[in-house]
Design a protein around this motif. Structure first.
Motif, PDB file in Angstrom:
ATOM      1  N   ALA A 192     -14.047  24.868   2.876  1.00 28.01           N
ATOM      2  CA  ALA A 192     -14.345  25.560   4.137  1.00 28.01           C
ATOM      3  C   ALA A 192     -15.596  26.423   4.034  1.00 28.01           C
ATOM      4  O   ALA A 192     -16.240  26.700   5.051  1.00 28.01           O
ATOM      5  CB  ALA A 192     -13.150  26.419   4.547  1.00 28.01           C
ATOM      6  N   LEU A 193     -15.964  26.826   2.827  1.00 30.82           N
ATOM      7  CA  LEU A 193     -17.126  27.683   2.631  1.00 30.82           C
ATOM      8  C   LEU A 193     -18.437  26.904   2.528  1.00 30.82           C
ATOM      9  O   LEU A 193     -19.514  27.499   2.574  1.00 30.82           O
ATOM     10  CB  LEU A 193     -16.946  28.525   1.353  1.00 30.82           C
ATOM     11  N   LEU A 194     -18.352  25.580   2.381  1.00 29.23           N
ATOM     12  CA  LEU A 194     -19.567  24.779   2.235  1.00 29.23           C
ATOM     13  C   LEU A 194     -20.397  24.804   3.516  1.00 29.23           C
ATOM     14  O   LEU A 194     -19.850  24.887   4.616  1.00 29.23           O
ATOM     15  CB  LEU A 194     -19.216  23.324   1.917  1.00 29.23           C
ATOM     16  N   PRO A 195     -21.724  24.687   3.406  1.00 26.64           N
ATOM     17  CA  PRO A 195     -22.553  24.480   4.608  1.00 26.64           C
ATOM     18  C   PRO A 195     -22.075  23.228   5.331  1.00 26.64           C
ATOM     19  O   PRO A 195     -21.589  22.279   4.704  1.00 26.64           O
ATOM     20  CB  PRO A 195     -23.960  24.281   4.027  1.00 26.64           C
ATOM     21  N   HIS A 196     -22.217  23.221   6.648  1.00 30.22           N
ATOM     22  CA  HIS A 196     -21.656  22.128   7.451  1.00 30.22           C
ATOM     23  C   HIS A 196     -22.067  20.742   6.962  1.00 30.22           C
ATOM     24  O   HIS A 196     -21.227  19.850   6.815  1.00 30.22           O
ATOM     25  CB  HIS A 196     -22.075  22.292   8.917  1.00 30.22           C
ATOM     26  N   VAL A 197     -23.352  20.530   6.705  1.00 35.62           N
ATOM     27  CA  VAL A 197     -23.811  19.193   6.350  1.00 35.62           C
ATOM     28  C   VAL A 197     -23.256  18.757   5.002  1.00 35.62           C
ATOM     29  O   VAL A 197     -22.966  17.566   4.787  1.00 35.62           O
ATOM     30  CB  VAL A 197     -25.353  19.095   6.356  1.00 35.62           C
ATOM     31  N   GLN A 198     -23.090  19.692   4.075  1.00 40.67           N
ATOM     32  CA  GLN A 198     -22.503  19.362   2.769  1.00 40.67           C
ATOM     33  C   GLN A 198     -21.014  19.070   2.921  1.00 40.67           C
ATOM     34  O   GLN A 198     -20.490  18.132   2.301  1.00 40.67           O
ATOM     35  CB  GLN A 198     -22.706  20.503   1.786  1.00 40.67           C
ATOM     36  N   LYS A 199     -20.347  19.860   3.733  1.00 38.72           N
ATOM     37  CA  LYS A 199     -18.910  19.668   3.934  1.00 38.72           C
ATOM     38  C   LYS A 199     -18.622  18.308   4.549  1.00 38.72           C
ATOM     39  O   LYS A 199     -17.706  17.596   4.112  1.00 38.72           O
ATOM     40  CB  LYS A 199     -18.354  20.785   4.814  1.00 38.72           C
ATOM     41  N   GLU A 200     -19.397  17.923   5.548  1.00 37.43           N
ATOM     42  CA  GLU A 200     -19.183  16.633   6.187  1.00 37.43           C
ATOM     43  C   GLU A 200     -19.385  15.496   5.197  1.00 37.43           C
ATOM     44  O   GLU A 200     -18.558  14.578   5.107  1.00 37.43           O
ATOM     45  CB  GLU A 200     -20.128  16.449   7.375  1.00 37.43           C
ATOM     46  N   ALA A 201     -20.486  15.537   4.447  1.00 33.48           N
ATOM     47  CA  ALA A 201     -20.766  14.481   3.478  1.00 33.48           C
ATOM     48  C   ALA A 201     -19.663  14.402   2.428  1.00 33.48           C
ATOM     49  O   ALA A 201     -19.193  13.312   2.074  1.00 33.48           O
ATOM     50  CB  ALA A 201     -22.120  14.721   2.810  1.00 33.48           C
ATOM     51  N   PHE A 202     -19.220  15.556   1.939  1.00 33.86           N
ATOM     52  CA  PHE A 202     -18.180  15.593   0.916  1.00 33.86           C
ATOM     53  C   PHE A 202     -16.870  15.014   1.429  1.00 33.86           C
ATOM     54  O   PHE A 202     -16.211  14.207   0.753  1.00 33.86           O
ATOM     55  CB  PHE A 202     -17.975  17.031   0.437  1.00 33.86           C
ATOM     56  N   ARG A 251     -10.637  19.459   9.382  1.00 27.79           N
ATOM     57  CA  ARG A 251     -11.221  20.034   8.179  1.00 27.79           C
ATOM     58  C   ARG A 251     -12.627  20.577   8.454  1.00 27.79           C
ATOM     59  O   ARG A 251     -13.085  21.505   7.798  1.00 27.79           O
ATOM     60  CB  ARG A 251     -11.282  18.976   7.066  1.00 27.79           C
ATOM     61  N   GLN A 252     -13.313  20.011   9.421  1.00 29.42           N
ATOM     62  CA  GLN A 252     -14.651  20.481   9.761  1.00 29.42           C
ATOM     63  C   GLN A 252     -14.614  21.748  10.597  1.00 29.42           C
ATOM     64  O   GLN A 252     -15.463  22.632  10.447  1.00 29.42           O
ATOM     65  CB  GLN A 252     -15.408  19.401  10.552  1.00 29.42           C
ATOM     66  N   ILE A 253     -13.636  21.841  11.484  1.00 29.61           N
ATOM     67  CA  ILE A 253     -13.625  22.915  12.474  1.00 29.61           C
ATOM     68  C   ILE A 253     -12.606  23.997  12.148  1.00 29.61           C
ATOM     69  O   ILE A 253     -12.906  25.183  12.209  1.00 29.61           O
ATOM     70  CB  ILE A 253     -13.348  22.352  13.889  1.00 29.61           C
ATOM     71  N   GLY A 254     -11.385  23.586  11.817  1.00 35.47           N
ATOM     72  CA  GLY A 254     -10.337  24.559  11.540  1.00 35.47           C
ATOM     73  C   GLY A 254      -9.589  25.022  12.776  1.00 35.47           C
ATOM     74  O   GLY A 254      -8.574  25.706  12.681  1.00 35.47           O
ATOM     75  N   ASP A 255     -10.078  24.654  13.944  1.00 35.42           N
ATOM     76  CA  ASP A 255      -9.443  25.003  15.214  1.00 35.42           C
ATOM     77  C   ASP A 255      -8.674  23.766  15.690  1.00 35.42           C
ATOM     78  O   ASP A 255      -9.273  22.769  16.080  1.00 35.42           O
ATOM     79  CB  ASP A 255     -10.517  25.403  16.225  1.00 35.42           C
ATOM     80  N   LYS A 256      -7.341  23.835  15.671  1.00 39.66           N
ATOM     81  CA  LYS A 256      -6.529  22.656  15.982  1.00 39.66           C
ATOM     82  C   LYS A 256      -6.753  22.140  17.406  1.00 39.66           C
ATOM     83  O   LYS A 256      -6.818  20.941  17.632  1.00 39.66           O
ATOM     84  CB  LYS A 256      -5.045  22.967  15.753  1.00 39.66           C
ATOM     85  N   GLN A 257      -6.845  23.060  18.361  1.00 42.82           N
ATOM     86  CA  GLN A 257      -7.021  22.637  19.745  1.00 42.82           C
ATOM     87  C   GLN A 257      -8.371  21.965  19.951  1.00 42.82           C
ATOM     88  O   GLN A 257      -8.469  20.914  20.592  1.00 42.82           O
ATOM     89  CB  GLN A 257      -6.885  23.826  20.700  1.00 42.82           C
ATOM     90  N   LEU A 258      -9.409  22.561  19.390  1.00 44.69           N
ATOM     91  CA  LEU A 258     -10.737  21.973  19.511  1.00 44.69           C
ATOM     92  C   LEU A 258     -10.805  20.643  18.767  1.00 44.69           C
ATOM     93  O   LEU A 258     -11.398  19.676  19.265  1.00 44.69           O
ATOM     94  CB  LEU A 258     -11.795  22.930  18.964  1.00 44.69           C
ATOM     95  N   ALA A 259     -10.195  20.590  17.590  1.00 48.82           N
ATOM     96  CA  ALA A 259     -10.168  19.345  16.832  1.00 48.82           C
ATOM     97  C   ALA A 259      -9.477  18.248  17.636  1.00 48.82           C
ATOM     98  O   ALA A 259      -9.934  17.102  17.674  1.00 48.82           O
ATOM     99  CB  ALA A 259      -9.455  19.549  15.498  1.00 48.82           C
TER     100      ALA A 259
END
Length: 203
Positions: A142-152, A46-54
């Protein structure tokens, strides 16, 4: 048994399993892995969206758990420790691609959120009662800033309070409260806006 007692008992079980694994019992690690693999993988995807990298970061997280097992000390709950490892790996990766300034821990001033309970101001199911809104919610997250997305996501999917998220992210409590508050506000506006657009387009 109330939820507080269940949480304490779960933390005790996790700690015991880590100790047993450190003492050479591979079955203890397997139990921890099975318990947390789903949530941890979702955290990365959910943070990255890239399955291989995840998948790579997910595997590296467990590799670091194995490597650190011998020196594991009970300074925090296992879940906090596990997600702290995951958070650090994610930050290391993204910092290689984006300016470090994007990860400032500066708080935005505002009314505090209750940190004794998960900090959602509205339940996820209120936004996902229909399949279309579930899809819209994912797009908005997916549109949230990274730090907000992680916390959420840590709050919504793991049920972590602001205090625990602050430990995971290595940020101040007020910063985490701000991130959660602005994330929920942004998501509510985003979902409502996109829903109205889709509803209007179908008329």
């Amino acid at each position: 048994m109330d939820k507080v007692s269940e949480t304490v008992m779960a933390a005790e079980v996790d700690h015991r399993l880590m100790q047993e694994f450190a003492n050479g019992d591979p079955r203890a690690f397997e139990l921890l892995y099975q318990k947390y693999k789903g949530g941890l993988y979702r955290y990365f995807i959910r943070q990255i969206g890239d399955k291989q990298l995840a998948e790579d970061l997910y595997q590296e997280t467990w590799a670091r758990v194995i490597k650190a097992a011998a020196g594991y000390e009970r300074r925090a709950k296992f879940t906090t420790w596990l997600y702290r490892i995951a958070h650090n790996l994610l930050i290391d990766h993204v910092r290689a691609l984006k300016p470090v300034e994007l990860f400032s821990d500066a708080a935005i001033e505002g009314e505090p959120i209750n940190d004794g309970q998960p900090c959602m101001q509205y339940a996820p199911e209120q936004l996902t009662t229909q399949g279309q809104k579930a899809t819209i919610l994912k797009e908005c997250i997916a549109l949230l800033p990274h730090v907000q997305k992680e916390a959420f996501l840590l709050n919504m999917e793991m049920g972590f309070t602001a205090v625990v998220i602050a430990e995971v992210a290595g940020a101040g409590l007020e910063a985490i409260k701000s991130r959660l508050r602005y994330a929920t506000q942004s998501l509510k506006q985003c979902v409502e806006g996109k829903w109205q657009e889709q509803h209007y387009d179908t008329k």
